[in-house]
Design a protein around this motif. Structure first.
Motif, PDB file in Angstrom:
ATOM      1  N   LEU A  33      18.159 -36.942   7.158  1.00 41.11           N
ATOM      2  CA  LEU A  33      18.148 -35.561   7.655  1.00 41.11           C
ATOM      3  C   LEU A  33      17.377 -35.371   8.961  1.00 41.11           C
ATOM      4  CD1 LEU A  33      17.613 -33.539   4.351  1.00 41.11           C
ATOM      5  CD2 LEU A  33      19.750 -33.902   5.610  1.00 41.11           C
ATOM      6  N   LEU A  36      19.042 -35.226  12.362  1.00 42.76           N
ATOM      7  CA  LEU A  36      20.019 -34.158  12.621  1.00 42.76           C
ATOM      8  C   LEU A  36      19.385 -32.963  13.324  1.00 42.76           C
ATOM      9  CD1 LEU A  36      22.003 -33.808   9.255  1.00 42.76           C
ATOM     10  CD2 LEU A  36      22.700 -35.028  11.319  1.00 42.76           C
ATOM     11  N   PRO A  38      17.721 -30.913  15.955  1.00 41.11           N
ATOM     12  CA  PRO A  38      17.669 -31.139  17.403  1.00 41.11           C
ATOM     13  C   PRO A  38      16.272 -31.009  18.006  1.00 41.11           C
ATOM     14  CG  PRO A  38      18.908 -29.115  16.880  1.00 41.11           C
ATOM     15  CD  PRO A  38      18.550 -29.752  15.586  1.00 41.11           C
ATOM     16  N   ALA A  45      12.935 -24.031  13.116  1.00 42.22           N
ATOM     17  CA  ALA A  45      14.026 -24.177  12.145  1.00 42.22           C
ATOM     18  C   ALA A  45      13.547 -23.708  10.771  1.00 42.22           C
ATOM     19  CB  ALA A  45      14.487 -25.637  12.091  1.00 42.22           C
ATOM     20  N   ARG A  48      13.621 -19.906  10.717  1.00 42.33           N
ATOM     21  CA  ARG A  48      14.982 -19.347  10.602  1.00 42.33           C
ATOM     22  C   ARG A  48      15.491 -19.460   9.173  1.00 42.33           C
ATOM     23  NH1 ARG A  48      15.360 -21.275  16.030  1.00 42.33           N
ATOM     24  NH2 ARG A  48      15.775 -23.434  15.440  1.00 42.33           N
ATOM     25  N   PHE A  49      15.268 -20.600   8.547  1.00 39.69           N
ATOM     26  CA  PHE A  49      15.747 -20.823   7.181  1.00 39.69           C
ATOM     27  C   PHE A  49      15.005 -19.887   6.209  1.00 39.69           C
ATOM     28  CE2 PHE A  49      16.046 -23.998   3.463  1.00 39.69           C
ATOM     29  CZ  PHE A  49      17.264 -23.472   3.049  1.00 39.69           C
ATOM     30  N   LEU A  53      16.778 -17.020   3.832  1.00 36.39           N
ATOM     31  CA  LEU A  53      16.675 -16.990   2.361  1.00 36.39           C
ATOM     32  C   LEU A  53      16.054 -15.690   1.870  1.00 36.39           C
ATOM     33  CD1 LEU A  53      15.609 -20.638   1.484  1.00 36.39           C
ATOM     34  CD2 LEU A  53      17.870 -19.573   1.239  1.00 36.39           C
ATOM     35  N   ARG A  67      19.074 -12.831  14.442  1.00 34.76           N
ATOM     36  CA  ARG A  67      20.119 -13.834  14.612  1.00 34.76           C
ATOM     37  C   ARG A  67      21.533 -13.288  14.466  1.00 34.76           C
ATOM     38  NH1 ARG A  67      18.749 -18.060  17.011  1.00 34.76           N
ATOM     39  NH2 ARG A  67      20.031 -19.521  15.814  1.00 34.76           N
ATOM     40  N   LEU A  72      27.091 -19.327   8.648  1.00 33.57           N
ATOM     41  CA  LEU A  72      26.454 -20.629   8.400  1.00 33.57           C
ATOM     42  C   LEU A  72      27.385 -21.807   8.659  1.00 33.57           C
ATOM     43  CD1 LEU A  72      24.025 -20.193   5.403  1.00 33.57           C
ATOM     44  CD2 LEU A  72      23.572 -20.106   7.854  1.00 33.57           C
ATOM     45  N   HIS A  76      26.603 -24.781  11.433  1.00 36.67           N
ATOM     46  CA  HIS A  76      26.414 -26.187  11.046  1.00 36.67           C
ATOM     47  C   HIS A  76      27.446 -27.117  11.683  1.00 36.67           C
ATOM     48  CE1 HIS A  76      23.719 -24.327   8.125  1.00 36.67           C
ATOM     49  NE2 HIS A  76      23.172 -25.500   7.969  1.00 36.67           N
ATOM     50  N   PHE A  79      26.528 -30.356  13.514  1.00 35.19           N
ATOM     51  CA  PHE A  79      25.905 -31.448  12.766  1.00 35.19           C
ATOM     52  C   PHE A  79      26.911 -32.051  11.796  1.00 35.19           C
ATOM     53  CE2 PHE A  79      22.992 -27.745  13.190  1.00 35.19           C
ATOM     54  CZ  PHE A  79      22.324 -28.201  14.307  1.00 35.19           C
ATOM     55  N   ARG A  86      24.604 -33.954   2.600  1.00 29.46           N
ATOM     56  CA  ARG A  86      24.554 -32.899   1.581  1.00 29.46           C
ATOM     57  C   ARG A  86      23.606 -33.297   0.438  1.00 29.46           C
ATOM     58  NH1 ARG A  86      29.525 -33.274  -1.821  1.00 29.46           N
ATOM     59  NH2 ARG A  86      28.167 -34.920  -2.602  1.00 29.46           N
ATOM     60  N   TYR A 116      22.798 -21.758  -6.631  1.00 32.75           N
ATOM     61  CA  TYR A 116      23.154 -21.237  -5.309  1.00 32.75           C
ATOM     62  C   TYR A 116      23.073 -22.344  -4.244  1.00 32.75           C
ATOM     63  CZ  TYR A 116      22.380 -19.259  -0.714  1.00 32.75           C
ATOM     64  OH  TYR A 116      22.436 -19.034   0.633  1.00 32.75           O
ATOM     65  N   PHE A 117      21.975 -23.095  -4.246  1.00 32.86           N
ATOM     66  CA  PHE A 117      21.812 -24.137  -3.226  1.00 32.86           C
ATOM     67  C   PHE A 117      22.903 -25.205  -3.353  1.00 32.86           C
ATOM     68  CE2 PHE A 117      17.170 -22.831  -2.918  1.00 32.86           C
ATOM     69  CZ  PHE A 117      17.317 -22.285  -1.657  1.00 32.86           C
ATOM     70  N   ALA A 120      26.071 -23.644  -1.974  1.00 33.21           N
ATOM     71  CA  ALA A 120      25.998 -23.460  -0.521  1.00 33.21           C
ATOM     72  C   ALA A 120      26.053 -24.817   0.196  1.00 33.21           C
ATOM     73  CB  ALA A 120      24.724 -22.710  -0.149  1.00 33.21           C
ATOM     74  N   LEU A 124      28.978 -26.156   2.895  1.00 37.17           N
ATOM     75  CA  LEU A 124      28.662 -26.448   4.298  1.00 37.17           C
ATOM     76  C   LEU A 124      28.997 -27.879   4.692  1.00 37.17           C
ATOM     77  CD1 LEU A 124      25.363 -24.411   4.763  1.00 37.17           C
ATOM     78  CD2 LEU A 124      27.647 -23.886   5.606  1.00 37.17           C
TER      79      LEU A 124
HETATM   80  C1  HEM Z   1      20.238 -24.693  10.351  1.00 37.68           C
HETATM   81  C2  HEM Z   1      21.303 -29.017   8.476  1.00 37.68           C
HETATM   82  C3  HEM Z   1      22.608 -26.927   4.341  1.00 37.68           C
HETATM   83  C4  HEM Z   1      20.931 -22.706   6.003  1.00 37.68           C
HETATM   84  C5  HEM Z   1      20.425 -26.047  10.201  1.00 37.68           C
HETATM   85  C6  HEM Z   1      20.171 -27.028  11.231  1.00 37.68           C
HETATM   86  C7  HEM Z   1      20.470 -28.234  10.704  1.00 37.68           C
HETATM   87  C8  HEM Z   1      20.910 -28.027   9.357  1.00 37.68           C
HETATM   88  C9  HEM Z   1      20.365 -29.591  11.390  1.00 37.68           C
HETATM   89  C10 HEM Z   1      19.645 -26.720  12.647  1.00 37.68           C
HETATM   90  C11 HEM Z   1      18.191 -26.407  12.560  1.00 37.68           C
HETATM   91  C12 HEM Z   1      17.796 -25.222  13.397  1.00 37.68           C
HETATM   92  O1  HEM Z   1      17.486 -25.438  14.564  1.00 37.68           O
HETATM   93  O2  HEM Z   1      17.795 -24.088  12.876  1.00 37.68           O
HETATM   94  C13 HEM Z   1      21.793 -28.820   7.211  1.00 37.68           C
HETATM   95  C14 HEM Z   1      22.327 -29.863   6.354  1.00 37.68           C
HETATM   96  C15 HEM Z   1      22.713 -29.275   5.194  1.00 37.68           C
HETATM   97  C16 HEM Z   1      22.408 -27.851   5.321  1.00 37.68           C
HETATM   98  C17 HEM Z   1      22.441 -31.343   6.687  1.00 37.68           C
HETATM   99  C18 HEM Z   1      23.354 -29.973   4.022  1.00 37.68           C
HETATM  100  C19 HEM Z   1      24.350 -29.459   3.325  1.00 37.68           C
HETATM  101  C20 HEM Z   1      22.211 -25.602   4.412  1.00 37.68           C
HETATM  102  C21 HEM Z   1      22.307 -24.655   3.322  1.00 37.68           C
HETATM  103  C22 HEM Z   1      21.843 -23.464   3.801  1.00 37.68           C
HETATM  104  C23 HEM Z   1      21.451 -23.666   5.180  1.00 37.68           C
HETATM  105  C24 HEM Z   1      22.848 -24.973   1.934  1.00 37.68           C
HETATM  106  C25 HEM Z   1      21.724 -22.134   3.112  1.00 37.68           C
HETATM  107  C26 HEM Z   1      21.465 -22.012   1.839  1.00 37.68           C
HETATM  108  C27 HEM Z   1      20.646 -22.877   7.328  1.00 37.68           C
HETATM  109  C28 HEM Z   1      20.194 -21.796   8.208  1.00 37.68           C
HETATM  110  C29 HEM Z   1      20.022 -22.362   9.479  1.00 37.68           C
HETATM  111  C30 HEM Z   1      20.335 -23.787   9.333  1.00 37.68           C
HETATM  112  C31 HEM Z   1      19.985 -20.329   7.813  1.00 37.68           C
HETATM  113  C32 HEM Z   1      19.601 -21.632  10.751  1.00 37.68           C
HETATM  114  C33 HEM Z   1      20.829 -20.908  11.331  1.00 37.68           C
HETATM  115  C34 HEM Z   1      20.498 -20.169  12.616  1.00 37.68           C
HETATM  116  O3  HEM Z   1      20.561 -20.791  13.671  1.00 37.68           O
HETATM  117  O4  HEM Z   1      20.204 -18.961  12.552  1.00 37.68           O
HETATM  118  N1  HEM Z   1      20.866 -26.684   9.082  1.00 37.68           N
HETATM  119  N2  HEM Z   1      21.858 -27.631   6.557  1.00 37.68           N
HETATM  120  N3  HEM Z   1      21.692 -24.983   5.515  1.00 37.68           N
HETATM  121  N4  HEM Z   1      20.709 -24.044   8.051  1.00 37.68           N
HETATM  122 FE1  HEM Z   1      21.307 -25.821   7.317  1.00 37.68          FE
END
Ligand code: HEM
Length: 128
Positions: A33, A36, A38, A45, A48-49, A53, A67, A72, A76, A79, A86, A116-117, A120, A124
């Motif tokens: 992970l 991935l 950046p 990051a 934002r997450f 949530l 945002r 979502l 994504h 990546f 996952r 949920y996770f 989700a 994705l």
């Molecule tokens: C952003 C990877 C699953 C919610 C990101 C980013 C990466 C990533 C690399 C960019 C980081 C940043 O600069 O914000 C992954 C991978 C997943 C995954 C490998 C595997 C399945 C999820 C899930 C959720 C989620 C399940 C929600 C429950 C988010 C959110 C952002 C984000 C909210 C920020 C979006 C924004 O730019 O506003 N994720 N993610 N991700 N991810 Fe994931």
């Protein structure tokens, strides 16, 4: 009659702060992970997450204020998220959820979060 959101029922901001903090501690140490993400600093990051949530579970709507629509899947797209990514993501999240005590997160709320996770993360996935 008052209705309590999931967000409030599981301890509000403090619980989400802890959850996402442990999750990113695990991401930082994960060789699938970490590459991935950046940015060198995972702090933005993580924020934002956390905001996403909190909003999803009925807390403050800061995520959308800052945002816009989550989109979502689109966010994504840059990546490669295959089964390996996952599963690695889910592994980190299980550890994070596991560190929240049963006194704060009871079985029913814990199951709702994990279901949920799981859903989700599967939705994705964007690569075979
Ligand atoms: C952003 C990877 C699953 C919610 C990101 C980013 C990466 C990533 C690399 C960019 C980081 C940043 O600069 O914000 C992954 C991978 C997943 C995954 C490998 C595997 C399945 C999820 C899930 C959720 C989620 C399940 C929600 C429950 C988010 C959110 C952002 C984000 C909210 C920020 C979006 C924004 O730019 O506003 N994720 N993610 N991700 N991810 Fe994931």
């Amino acid at each position: 009659q008052t209705t309590t959101s999931f967000y409030e029922a599981v301890g509000g901001a403090e619980t989400f702060r802890r959850l996402v903090s442990v999750f990113y501690r695990e991401v930082a140490a994960d060789e699938i992970l970490r590459p991935l993400y950046p940015e060198e600093d995972l702090g933005p990051a993580e924020r934002r997450f956390r905001m996403f949530l909190e909003q999803y579970w009925g807390g403050p709507r800061t995520y959308s204020d800052e945002r816009g629509h989550p989109r979502l899947r689109m966010r994504h797209n840059p990546f490669v998220v295959g089964p390996l990514e996952r599963d690695a993501w889910m592994r980190c999240m299980r550890i994070a959820v596991g560190e929240i005590e049963p006194s704060i997160l009871d079985d029913e709320h814990r199951k709702a979060l994990l279901d949920y996770f799981q859903m989700a993360a599967a939705s994705l996935q964007n690569a075979p």
